[in-house]
Design an enzyme around this catalytic site. Structure first.
Site, PDB file in Angstrom:
ATOM      1  N   ASN A 173       0.867  -1.184   0.000  1.00 11.71           N
ATOM      2  CA  ASN A 173       0.000   0.000   0.000  1.00 11.71           C
ATOM      3  C   ASN A 173       0.902   1.231   0.000  1.00 11.71           C
ATOM      4  O   ASN A 173       1.501   1.558   1.023  1.00 11.71           O
ATOM      5  CB  ASN A 173      -0.894  -0.036   1.251  1.00 11.71           C
ATOM      6  CG  ASN A 173      -1.692   1.243   1.426  1.00 11.71           C
ATOM      7  OD1 ASN A 173      -1.807   2.049   0.503  1.00 11.71           O
ATOM      8  ND2 ASN A 173      -2.251   1.428   2.614  1.00 11.71           N
ATOM      9  N   HIS A 198      -9.496   0.912   4.864  1.00 15.45           N
ATOM     10  CA  HIS A 198      -8.229   1.133   5.572  1.00 15.45           C
ATOM     11  C   HIS A 198      -8.502   2.064   6.758  1.00 15.45           C
ATOM     12  O   HIS A 198      -9.332   2.968   6.673  1.00 15.45           O
ATOM     13  CB  HIS A 198      -7.204   1.762   4.619  1.00 15.45           C
ATOM     14  CG  HIS A 198      -5.820   1.799   5.195  1.00 15.45           C
ATOM     15  ND1 HIS A 198      -5.441   2.746   6.115  1.00 15.45           N
ATOM     16  CD2 HIS A 198      -4.749   0.995   5.005  1.00 15.45           C
ATOM     17  CE1 HIS A 198      -4.182   2.514   6.466  1.00 15.45           C
ATOM     18  NE2 HIS A 198      -3.744   1.461   5.810  1.00 15.45           N
ATOM     19  N   GLY A 245       2.441   2.115  10.776  1.00 11.36           N
ATOM     20  CA  GLY A 245       3.417   3.196  10.654  1.00 11.36           C
ATOM     21  C   GLY A 245       4.121   3.570  11.942  1.00 11.36           C
ATOM     22  O   GLY A 245       4.790   4.604  12.020  1.00 11.36           O
ATOM     23  N   GLU A 266      -5.322  -5.159  10.488  1.00  4.41           N
ATOM     24  CA  GLU A 266      -4.332  -4.109  10.692  1.00  4.41           C
ATOM     25  C   GLU A 266      -4.653  -3.354  11.989  1.00  4.41           C
ATOM     26  O   GLU A 266      -5.494  -2.439  11.977  1.00  4.41           O
ATOM     27  CB  GLU A 266      -4.356  -3.121   9.522  1.00  4.41           C
ATOM     28  CG  GLU A 266      -4.010  -3.723   8.188  1.00  4.41           C
ATOM     29  CD  GLU A 266      -3.430  -2.680   7.238  1.00  4.41           C
ATOM     30  OE1 GLU A 266      -2.338  -2.929   6.717  1.00  4.41           O
ATOM     31  OE2 GLU A 266      -4.050  -1.623   7.051  1.00  4.41           O
ATOM     32  N   GLU A 277      -7.000   4.508   7.900  1.00  2.00           N
ATOM     33  CA  GLU A 277      -6.849   5.944   7.632  1.00  2.00           C
ATOM     34  C   GLU A 277      -8.119   6.498   6.994  1.00  2.00           C
ATOM     35  O   GLU A 277      -8.513   7.636   7.246  1.00  2.00           O
ATOM     36  CB  GLU A 277      -5.606   6.176   6.748  1.00  2.00           C
ATOM     37  CG  GLU A 277      -4.328   6.002   7.561  1.00  2.00           C
ATOM     38  CD  GLU A 277      -3.114   5.558   6.763  1.00  2.00           C
ATOM     39  OE1 GLU A 277      -3.121   5.652   5.523  1.00  2.00           O
ATOM     40  OE2 GLU A 277      -2.146   5.098   7.401  1.00  2.00           O
ATOM     41  N   SER A 337       3.368  -2.249  10.309  1.00  2.00           N
ATOM     42  CA  SER A 337       4.812  -2.260  10.592  1.00  2.00           C
ATOM     43  C   SER A 337       5.488  -3.586  10.243  1.00  2.00           C
ATOM     44  O   SER A 337       6.410  -4.011  10.940  1.00  2.00           O
ATOM     45  CB  SER A 337       5.080  -1.881  12.058  1.00  2.00           C
ATOM     46  OG  SER A 337       4.691  -0.540  12.288  1.00  2.00           O
ATOM     47  N   LYS A 383       0.024   4.228  -0.248  1.00  2.00           N
ATOM     48  CA  LYS A 383      -0.660   5.405   0.323  1.00  2.00           C
ATOM     49  C   LYS A 383      -0.458   6.604  -0.599  1.00  2.00           C
ATOM     50  O   LYS A 383      -0.349   6.443  -1.807  1.00  2.00           O
ATOM     51  CB  LYS A 383      -0.162   5.681   1.744  1.00  2.00           C
ATOM     52  CG  LYS A 383      -0.152   4.429   2.623  1.00  2.00           C
ATOM     53  CD  LYS A 383       0.009   4.772   4.065  1.00  2.00           C
ATOM     54  CE  LYS A 383       0.246   3.513   4.861  1.00  2.00           C
ATOM     55  NZ  LYS A 383       0.001   3.673   6.269  1.00  2.00           N
TER      56      LYS A 383
HETATM   57  C1  PEP Z   1      -0.787   0.161   6.011  1.00  2.00           C
HETATM   58  O1  PEP Z   1      -0.959   1.363   6.004  1.00  2.00           O
HETATM   59  O2  PEP Z   1      -1.606  -0.583   5.447  1.00  2.00           O
HETATM   60  C2  PEP Z   1       0.387  -0.370   6.692  1.00  2.00           C
HETATM   61  C3  PEP Z   1       0.405  -1.631   6.996  1.00  2.00           C
HETATM   62  O3  PEP Z   1       1.397   0.519   6.955  1.00  2.00           O
HETATM   63  P1  PEP Z   1       2.846   0.190   7.608  1.00  2.00           P
HETATM   64  O4  PEP Z   1       3.337  -1.086   7.004  1.00  2.00           O
HETATM   65  O5  PEP Z   1       3.696   1.358   7.202  1.00  2.00           O
HETATM   66  O6  PEP Z   1       2.647   0.085   9.066  1.00  2.00           O
END
Ligand code: PEP
Length: 253
Positions: free
Chosen positions: A12, A99, A175, A169, A101, A215, A14
């Protein structure tokens, strides 16, 4: 990992990436060798502006692409929206929906997420439906209940194993460099599989790919991917570094 399920590692991007960054996708394609191809599916979900070019650049590589969101409607007066049919027309196979966000910053409810997942399926895309608890919800002991409720509200009934991917997630892991323990991931993924069985029936639920996201890095991927019912990863930051993304894919393979 679930032995009978071919894992998927999806990136992703983003709101990152301009045309010059298609070089990252090319580097991933160059590293997606026969051993990896035989063991794990890859997908990259760039911003909508890059989707068509990336899909074209990856033709023949067996790496899929996806959108990061899609509109509920097929077309019409929805300024700024991108429909699932448009993503499909740009070469996408997947659409990330729900997601955290988007849930947090755009107020997307479970009902909206389900409508988006249905729109994706209607356009023959596979929705990657994201669920996950906040830190406060985990600390309050509500993580399992929160995720079960999100699944009941967000997953389209009638989905089949091939028409749905679910990504767990935890919001607090995205992040941040923090990850749940393998035991917590295992408990959650088992609960997700069981809840999907209630929603979709056992045969369909048994084949749905359950991704872990939050992460994931080369250094923790092998441990996370070895957990039961983890069938791959949804990768944010590390998907912008081709060699990190490939290392995570190798951990799945
Ligand atoms: C995400 O935003 O879907 C995600 C998993 O981000 P990160 O790997 O940077 O934590």
């Amino acid at each position: 990992m679930t032995r009978s399920i071919r894992p998927l590692v999806a990136g992703n991007w983003k709101m990152n990436g301009v045309r010059a960054d298609l070089a990252i996708a090319a580097e991933v394609a160059a590293g997606y060798d026969l051993a990896l191809k035989s063991a794990v599916d890859l997908a990259l979900c760039p911003p909508a502006t890059l989707l068509y070019m990336m899909s074209a650049a990856l033709l023949g590589s067996r790496i899929a692409t996806g959108g990061q969101d899609c509109g509920v409607a097929a077309s019409g007066a929805f300024t700024g929206e991108v429909s699932a049919a448009m993503l499909a027309d740009s070469g996408a196979t997947f659409a990330i929906v729900g997601h955290s966000e988007r849930r947090a910053l755009h107020g997307e409810t479970n009902a909206v997420v389900r409508a988006k997942a249905q729109a994706a399926q209607a356009a023959l895309l596979v929705p990657i439906v994201c669920v996950g608890e906040t830190q406060a919800e985990r600390e309050a002991g509500k993580a399992l209940a929160v995720v079960r409720k999100q699944l009941r509200g967000s997953v389209p009934e009638g989905s089949k194993a091939a028409t749905l991917v679910v990504a767990y997630e935890p919001v607090w892991a995205i992040g941040t460099g923090l990850t749940p323990t393998p035991a917590d991931v295992g408990q959650m993924h088992e609960a997700i599989r069981a809840e999907l069985a209630r929603i979709l029936g056992k045969p369909a639920a048994a084949g749905v790919r359950l991704l872990y996201g939050g992460s994931v890095k080369p250094g923790n991927a092998a441990e996370l991917m070895s957990v039961a019912h983890v069938d791959g990863a949804l990768v944010g930051g590390a998907s912008l570094k081709a060699q990190d993304f490939l290392a995570i894919a190798r951990a799945c393979a």
